[in-house]
Enzyme design. Structure first.
Site, short mmCIF file in Angstrom:
data_model
loop_
_atom_site.label_atom_id
_atom_site.label_comp_id
_atom_site.label_asym_id
_atom_site.label_seq_id
_atom_site.Cartn_x
_atom_site.Cartn_y
_atom_site.Cartn_z
N ALA A 16 10.25 -9.58 49.44
CA ALA A 16 11.22 -9.71 50.54
C ALA A 16 10.57 -10.44 51.71
CB ALA A 16 11.68 -8.33 50.98
N ASP A 179 14.94 -16.72 37.72
CA ASP A 179 13.72 -17.29 37.16
C ASP A 179 13.37 -18.38 38.16
OD1 ASP A 179 12.02 -19.22 35.82
OD2 ASP A 179 12.32 -18.01 34.05
N HIS A 180 12.38 -18.13 39.01
CA HIS A 180 12.23 -19.03 40.17
C HIS A 180 11.88 -20.47 39.75
CE1 HIS A 180 7.86 -18.22 40.02
NE2 HIS A 180 7.71 -19.29 40.78
N LYS A 184 13.15 -24.70 41.15
CA LYS A 184 12.26 -25.79 41.60
C LYS A 184 13.01 -27.11 41.51
CE LYS A 184 7.96 -23.50 40.28
NZ LYS A 184 7.18 -23.35 41.50
N HIS A 242 9.41 -18.55 32.28
CA HIS A 242 9.35 -19.87 32.92
C HIS A 242 9.13 -21.00 31.91
CE1 HIS A 242 9.16 -17.41 36.39
NE2 HIS A 242 7.86 -17.21 36.39
N1 LIG Z 1 5.88 -10.30 44.89
C1 LIG Z 1 6.06 -11.38 44.14
O1 LIG Z 1 5.51 -12.46 44.36
C2 LIG Z 1 7.00 -11.35 42.97
C3 LIG Z 1 7.71 -10.20 42.67
N2 LIG Z 1 8.59 -10.22 41.63
C4 LIG Z 1 9.38 -9.03 41.31
O2 LIG Z 1 10.09 -8.62 42.48
C5 LIG Z 1 10.22 -7.21 42.52
C6 LIG Z 1 9.64 -6.67 43.82
O3 LIG Z 1 8.27 -7.01 43.87
P1 LIG Z 1 7.39 -6.76 45.18
O4 LIG Z 1 8.15 -7.05 46.41
O5 LIG Z 1 6.12 -7.50 44.93
O6 LIG Z 1 7.10 -5.19 45.09
P2 LIG Z 1 6.53 -4.24 46.23
O7 LIG Z 1 5.84 -3.13 45.54
O8 LIG Z 1 5.81 -5.00 47.28
O9 LIG Z 1 7.85 -3.67 46.91
C7 LIG Z 1 8.66 -2.74 46.27
C8 LIG Z 1 9.81 -2.36 47.19
O10 LIG Z 1 10.61 -1.40 46.52
C9 LIG Z 1 10.88 -0.34 47.41
N3 LIG Z 1 11.05 0.89 46.64
C10 LIG Z 1 10.21 1.40 45.72
N4 LIG Z 1 10.72 2.54 45.21
C11 LIG Z 1 11.91 2.73 45.82
C12 LIG Z 1 12.91 3.72 45.75
N5 LIG Z 1 12.81 4.76 44.91
N6 LIG Z 1 13.99 3.60 46.53
C13 LIG Z 1 14.13 2.56 47.38
N7 LIG Z 1 13.23 1.58 47.49
C14 LIG Z 1 12.13 1.67 46.73
C15 LIG Z 1 9.66 -0.28 48.30
O11 LIG Z 1 9.97 0.28 49.54
P3 LIG Z 1 9.52 1.76 49.97
O12 LIG Z 1 8.14 1.96 49.48
O13 LIG Z 1 9.71 1.74 51.46
O14 LIG Z 1 10.51 2.64 49.32
C16 LIG Z 1 9.40 -1.76 48.51
O15 LIG Z 1 10.25 -2.24 49.52
C17 LIG Z 1 9.54 -6.71 41.25
O16 LIG Z 1 10.49 -6.63 40.22
C18 LIG Z 1 8.54 -7.82 40.93
O17 LIG Z 1 8.23 -7.84 39.56
C19 LIG Z 1 8.83 -11.35 40.89
C20 LIG Z 1 8.15 -12.52 41.14
C21 LIG Z 1 7.14 -12.61 42.17
O1 LIG Z 2 6.28 -15.79 38.14
C1 LIG Z 2 5.11 -16.06 38.35
O2 LIG Z 2 4.81 -17.29 38.80
C2 LIG Z 2 3.59 -17.51 39.49
C3 LIG Z 2 3.41 -19.03 39.54
O3 LIG Z 2 4.50 -19.58 40.23
P1 LIG Z 2 4.40 -21.01 40.92
O4 LIG Z 2 5.74 -21.21 41.51
O5 LIG Z 2 3.29 -20.91 41.93
O6 LIG Z 2 4.05 -21.99 39.85
C4 LIG Z 2 2.42 -16.85 38.81
O7 LIG Z 2 1.28 -16.96 39.62
C5 LIG Z 2 2.73 -15.38 38.63
O8 LIG Z 2 1.68 -14.78 37.89
C6 LIG Z 2 4.03 -15.19 37.88
O9 LIG Z 2 4.42 -13.82 37.94
#
Ligand SMILES: NC(=O)C1=CN([C@@H]2O[C@H](COP(=O)(O)OP(=O)(O)OC[C@H]3O[C@@H](n4cnc5c(N)ncnc54)[C@H](OP(=O)(O)O)[C@@H]3O)[C@@H](O)[C@H]2O)C=CC1
Ligand SMILES: O=C1O[C@H](COP(=O)(O)O)[C@@H](O)[C@H](O)[C@H]1O
Length: 485
Positions: A16, A179-180, A184, A242
């Site tokens: 987020a 699927d980001h 692109k 991807h």
């Molecule tokens: N970060 C990245 O770059 C990427 C992430 N993703 C996917 O995006 C998703 C989120 O990832 P990410 O942001 O990294 O994860 P984080 O662990 O950083 O964040 C998880 C979020 O979920 C909330 N959360 C967890 N449990 C609950 C609950 N029971 N009720 C309400 N809210 C909850 C947490 O808030 P709180 O603890 O306040 O409840 C927090 O806001 C995942 O599916 C991940 O695989 C995909 C591609 C890239």
């Molecule tokens: O989804 C994912 O992609 C990144 C690579 O993304 P890019 O846009 O930088 O090419 C990868 O690092 C990560 O492991 C994977 O979860």
């Protein structure tokens, strides 16, 4: 675009902060956000609306592609945000969330169009979808949509179970699977390259193309994600989603008309035509690698099993290369080579189309050999399209040498993938989202590989960090007389 409520589960999380808030803000600056809009962040933490708005502002300062300097608009944007403290796995919290959504719909006089974005761990996807349904959040007089992040399942079975559960609360056309890579610009441009250029369209088949190479390499290692990555590996993290999406986008045929449905149908035909692998055959077509210690940009780095929170005995794959065949009339006999890996020489995502070198013999005996023509589509970090041709070099005694003709100019300030995808989902355009059938068939295709890796029946090739991957991946192409470009 219709006004809506955007409910973000996982609003205090990493994605987020780094991607979703900046995307919404840049859409707002580009006047692509429907106004007024109600944006409601959901998390378990106890935050006031003011705390949450500050959190959003801080995220924008750190991660927005446009700076916030002198931005008088910023306050207007930030005022759209509210926070709801809900434990999303417990049904009782949804009553308060529904009240807040309705209250804001009334205050802002917006219709009951509700977008639910699940930026939370995948284990929560189905319980949240079911709670949305049971609590009445999803019973709207307008539309409802669900955006979900990857990973979508851990294997074929778990993906099917997850989809069955999601489809009890949302119809397929209401589900937008991110699927980001499909956001692109150059991946989106594949459609135009192939379909808007009759010259390329005429050559896009096995009569003219020798092989297709799809590469996504990174210099980063596992970073702080060992907990997830050690169970996923490159095969689930990059390949199943991807890489196979890029293959589908490259190989699909011109649809009868350019629409989300037709394009996704064409992509589906490609994944349906992929020659299945048998588990006992995986070792002949797939290379599994793991990075060892080495150097990245002159600095020593540890190997995968030396990374914090990775077991010293881990056999997880950080590199996968594979040879695939699309057994349809257009591509029969053309190998598609795919490779992806972490801790490699460079960050580069690209697609190279190598054309058949039918005139090679013409110059034989003249101490010259013509290089194959290549169409190179650079996706990340550079974005470009170039064609490698052969030409006489007057500065080198008229020798024939490959020259590269570049067809692209570097565009500044291009919207990021998340901006494009969120904007598309808000408009209800699903062209660049993965349809369930594509996801299911991708899992089906990789399933024998998952099993072969699990059973450890194919060797794990170690490669030094900072290298171009295991030698075995070069041999995979050399068997057919090719090399990686
Ligand atoms: N970060 C990245 O770059 C990427 C992430 N993703 C996917 O995006 C998703 C989120 O990832 P990410 O942001 O990294 O994860 P984080 O662990 O950083 O964040 C998880 C979020 O979920 C909330 N959360 C967890 N449990 C609950 C609950 N029971 N009720 C309400 N809210 C909850 C947490 O808030 P709180 O603890 O306040 O409840 C927090 O806001 C995942 O599916 C991940 O695989 C995909 C591609 C890239
Ligand atoms: O989804 C994912 O992609 C990144 C690579 O993304 P890019 O846009 O930088 O090419 C990868 O690092 C990560 O492991 C994977 O979860």
């Amino acid at each position: 675009m219709e006004a809506m409520t955007f409910v973000l589960f996982g609003a205090t999380g990493d994605l987020a902060k780094r991607k979703i808030f900046p995307a919404l803000y840049n859409l707002f600056l580009d006047k692509k956000l429907p106004l007024p809009i109600s944006i409601i962040g959901v998390g378990r933490g106890e935050l006031s609306d003011t705390d949450f708005q500050k959190h959003v502002k801080d995220s924008l300062k750190a991660f927005s592609r446009r700076s916030l300097h002198d931005d008088s608009n910023l306050e207007v944007f930030i005022r759209a945000f509210r926070y709801s403290h809900v434990d999303a796995i417990k049904a009782e919290g949804y009553k308060g969330l529904l009240e807040l959504i309705k209250q804001r719909e009334e205050e802002l006089n917006i219709p009951e169009n509700r977008m639910f974005y699940l930026s939370v761990a995948p284990e929560l996807f189905n319980v949240i979808a079911s709670n949305i349904k049971e609590s009445g959040l999803g019973s709207t007089k307008g539309w409802k949509r669900l955006i979900i992040e990857k990973p979508f399942g851990h294997d074929l079975k778990s993906a099917q179970v997850l989809n069955d559960k999601l489809s009890k609360a949302f119809d397929e056309e209401e589900i937008f699977r991110i699927d980001h890579y499909l956001g692109k610009p150059m991946v989106q441009n594949l459609e135009a390259l192939g379909f808007a250029n009759p010259v390329l369209q005429a050559l896009w088949n096995n009569q003219y193309i020798a092989n297709v190479q799809i590469t996504a390499t990174e210099t980063v290692g596992v970073e702080e994600r060992a907990d997830y990555y050690d169970k996923a590996g490159a095969i689930r993290d990059m390949f199943q989603n991807h890489m196979l999406q890029m293959l589908m986008m490259t190989a699909m045929q011109l649809p009868k008309q350019i629409s989300a449905e037709e394009i996704r149908n064409e992509k589906r035909k490609i994944i349906e035509s992929l020659r299945p692998l048998k588990k006992e055959n995986v070792m002949n077509h797939v290379i599994r690698g793991q990075y060892g210690p080495g150097e990245i940009q002159g600095k020593p780095v540890v190997g995968y099993t030396g990374e914090p929170e990775v077991a010293p005995s881990s056999l997880n794959d950080t590199f996968v290369a594979a040879r695939l065949y699309v057994d349809d009339d257009f591509w029969r006999g053309v190998p598609f080579y795919i490779r992806t890996g972490k801790r490699m020489t460079e960050k580069s995502t690209r697609i190279v189309i190598e054309f058949k070198n039918t005139l090679k013999d013409l110059y034989r005996g003249q101490e010259e050999e013509t290089a194959p023509n290549l169409l190179v589509i650079e996706i990340n970090p550079n974005e470009s399209v170039s064609l490698q041709l052969n030409s006489k070099n007057p500065l080198n005694n008229g020798k024939i040498e490959p020259v590269s003709v570049d067809f692209s100019s570097k565009q500044e300030d291009v919207p990021e993938a998340y901006e494009r995808l969120i904007y598309d989902a808000m408009r209800g355009d699903s062209t660049f989202f993965a349809h369930w059938k594509e996801v299911e068939l991708s899992w089906k295709w990789v399933q024998p590989i998952l099993e072969a890796f699990e059973e450890n029946t194919i060797p794990l090739q170690l490669y030094p960090s900072g290298s171009t991957g295991p030698d075995a991946s070069r041999r995979l192409l050399a068997e057919e007389g090719y090399k990686w470009w």
